[in-house]
Design an enzyme around this catalytic site. Structure first.
Site, PDB file in Angstrom:
ATOM      1  N   ARG A   1      -2.196   3.927  -0.361  1.00 15.66           N
ATOM      2  CA  ARG A   1      -2.293   2.989   0.612  1.00 15.66           C
ATOM      3  C   ARG A   1      -0.973   3.166   1.389  1.00 15.66           C
ATOM      4  NH1 ARG A   1       0.631  -0.787   3.919  1.00 15.66           N
ATOM      5  NH2 ARG A   1       1.533  -1.609   1.872  1.00 15.66           N
ATOM      6  N   ASP A   2       0.376   2.648   1.209  1.00 19.90           N
ATOM      7  CA  ASP A   2       1.392   2.808   1.720  1.00 19.90           C
ATOM      8  C   ASP A   2       1.798   4.318   2.320  1.00 19.90           C
ATOM      9  OD1 ASP A   2       3.751   1.926   3.229  1.00 19.90           O
ATOM     10  OD2 ASP A   2       4.568   1.207   1.752  1.00 19.90           O
TER      11      ASP A   2
ATOM     12  N   CYS B   1       6.452   3.385   8.172  1.00 19.33           N
ATOM     13  CA  CYS B   1       5.918   1.943   9.067  1.00 19.33           C
ATOM     14  C   CYS B   1       5.437   2.326  10.242  1.00 19.33           C
ATOM     15  CB  CYS B   1       6.667   0.876   8.540  1.00 19.33           C
ATOM     16  SG  CYS B   1       6.193  -0.651   9.495  1.00 19.33           S
TER      17      CYS B   1
ATOM     18  N   ASN C   1       8.421   6.389   1.329  1.00 20.73           N
ATOM     19  CA  ASN C   1       9.048   5.480   0.223  1.00 20.73           C
ATOM     20  C   ASN C   1       9.681   6.390  -0.788  1.00 20.73           C
ATOM     21  OD1 ASN C   1       7.061   2.572   0.222  1.00 20.73           O
ATOM     22  ND2 ASN C   1       6.006   4.526   1.159  1.00 20.73           N
TER      23      ASN C   1
ATOM     24  N   HIS D   1      12.553   2.429   0.904  1.00 19.05           N
ATOM     25  CA  HIS D   1      12.127   3.674   1.603  1.00 19.05           C
ATOM     26  C   HIS D   1      13.474   4.569   1.532  1.00 19.05           C
ATOM     27  CE1 HIS D   1       8.066   2.616   3.632  1.00 19.05           C
ATOM     28  NE2 HIS D   1       8.531   1.860   3.028  1.00 19.05           N
TER      29      HIS D   1
ATOM     30  N   HIS E   1      11.058  -2.417  -3.312  1.00 21.56           N
ATOM     31  CA  HIS E   1      10.425  -1.557  -2.492  1.00 21.56           C
ATOM     32  C   HIS E   1      11.393  -1.067  -1.448  1.00 21.56           C
ATOM     33  CE1 HIS E   1       6.520  -0.486  -0.147  1.00 21.56           C
ATOM     34  NE2 HIS E   1       7.437  -0.247   0.553  1.00 21.56           N
TER      35      HIS E   1
END
Length: 285
Positions: free
Chosen positions: A15-16, A239, A248, A208, A206
């Protein structure tokens, strides 16, 4: 030095990791990535998002991906930014959902055209509905350290969102360094304060890797007592509303660091490294 015996890694690559790719990735390739990751033993994966394809075209196959994950018997997470998305997730029998709100109102306005407070107010109905359905709720706090539109994000801004999420009944709160500008000092201090204030809340890191500090920031969070982390195979991600933000923290790099430290993740570096090569082949970067 705190070295936990076990750390949970939540794989967010499907997803991300893939959401920001400009060239459409075939659904069958996404399924292949999910299968390869599932075979490695992740306890949870974030696999899709119920968002309008106009805004995130890469997630236009969310219903099919959800059906596929159900067939595999996976515990997976799907992003549901609003009530309509939640209704789709309920119909698709999604076991866990994720909700995003920016600690920075400036970011939140850019992302969904609402202030942080407005978004929190709208969350109440969504949380209540998800709870009625027995769905696990992951609550993301985006831009929890620095924001490209307002600069430094204060602890009070993060606390405001945390307070509301906890009162609404979030099952876990994911603290996001969305643009990868955090450093180990602020990471340690922020997570330490959060854990002191909310000792019964489950927090997730989380990070990056924009400034190549995702690993050291993860380590700083561990020293503050965090034992759950998101990561993306191959370091994929980004993003669309955070200029300059890169992927990430790479799952294979995080697994390698943790295994060398003696923390058990349930994932073998040699195996995730193979899947990493496949994941990178899906990226147009």
């Amino acid at each position: 030095m705190f070295i936990p015996k076990k750390i949970e890694i939540i794989e967010v690559g499907p997803r991300d990791g893939l959401q920001n790719e400009p060239v459409a990735i075939p659904t069958e390739k996404k399924k292949e990535l999910i299968v390869r990751l599932a075979k490695l033993g992740f306890s949870r994966m974030e696999t899709t998002a119920f968002v309008h394809p106009k805004w995130v075209p890469q997630m236009s196959d969310s219903d099919e991906i959800a059906r596929f994950c159900n067939e595999l018997g996976l515990t997976y997470i799907a992003l549901t930014p609003n009530l309509k998305a939640l209704e789709r997730a309920i119909e698709a029998k999604v076991p866990q959902i994720a909700v995003f709100i920016g600690a920075s109102s400036a970011f939140n306005k850019k992302n969904i055209n609402k202030t942080t407070v407005e978004s929190l107010d709208e969350c109440e109905q969504l949380f209540n509905k998800a709870k009625e359905e027995g769905i696990f709720i992951r609550a993301y706090i985006s831009m929890a350290f620095f924001c490209p539109y307002q600069g430094e994000v204060t602890f009070e801004e993060v606390k405001t969102v945390s307070d509301r999420f906890i009162r609404l009944g979030a099952d876990e709160i994911d603290i996001g360094d969305t643009n990868g500008q955090a450093n180990p000092k602020i990471v340690y201090e922020r997570f330490s304060r959060l854990r002191d204030l909310y000792p019964d809340t489950s927090f997730v890191g989380h990070f990056h890797d924009t400034r190549k500090m995702a690993l050291v920031n993860s380590f700083a969070a561990i020293q503050a007592g965090i034992t759950k982390f998101d990561s993306s195979v191959g370091g994929l991600g980004g993003c669309p509303y955070s200029p300059g933000a890169t992927g990430n923290v790479a799952t294979e790099e995080l697994v390698d660091m943790l295994s060398r430290m003696g923390s058990e993740t349930g994932i073998k570096y040699e195996e995730i490294e193979k899947v990493s090569r496949f994941a990178k082949s899906l990226s147009s970067k």
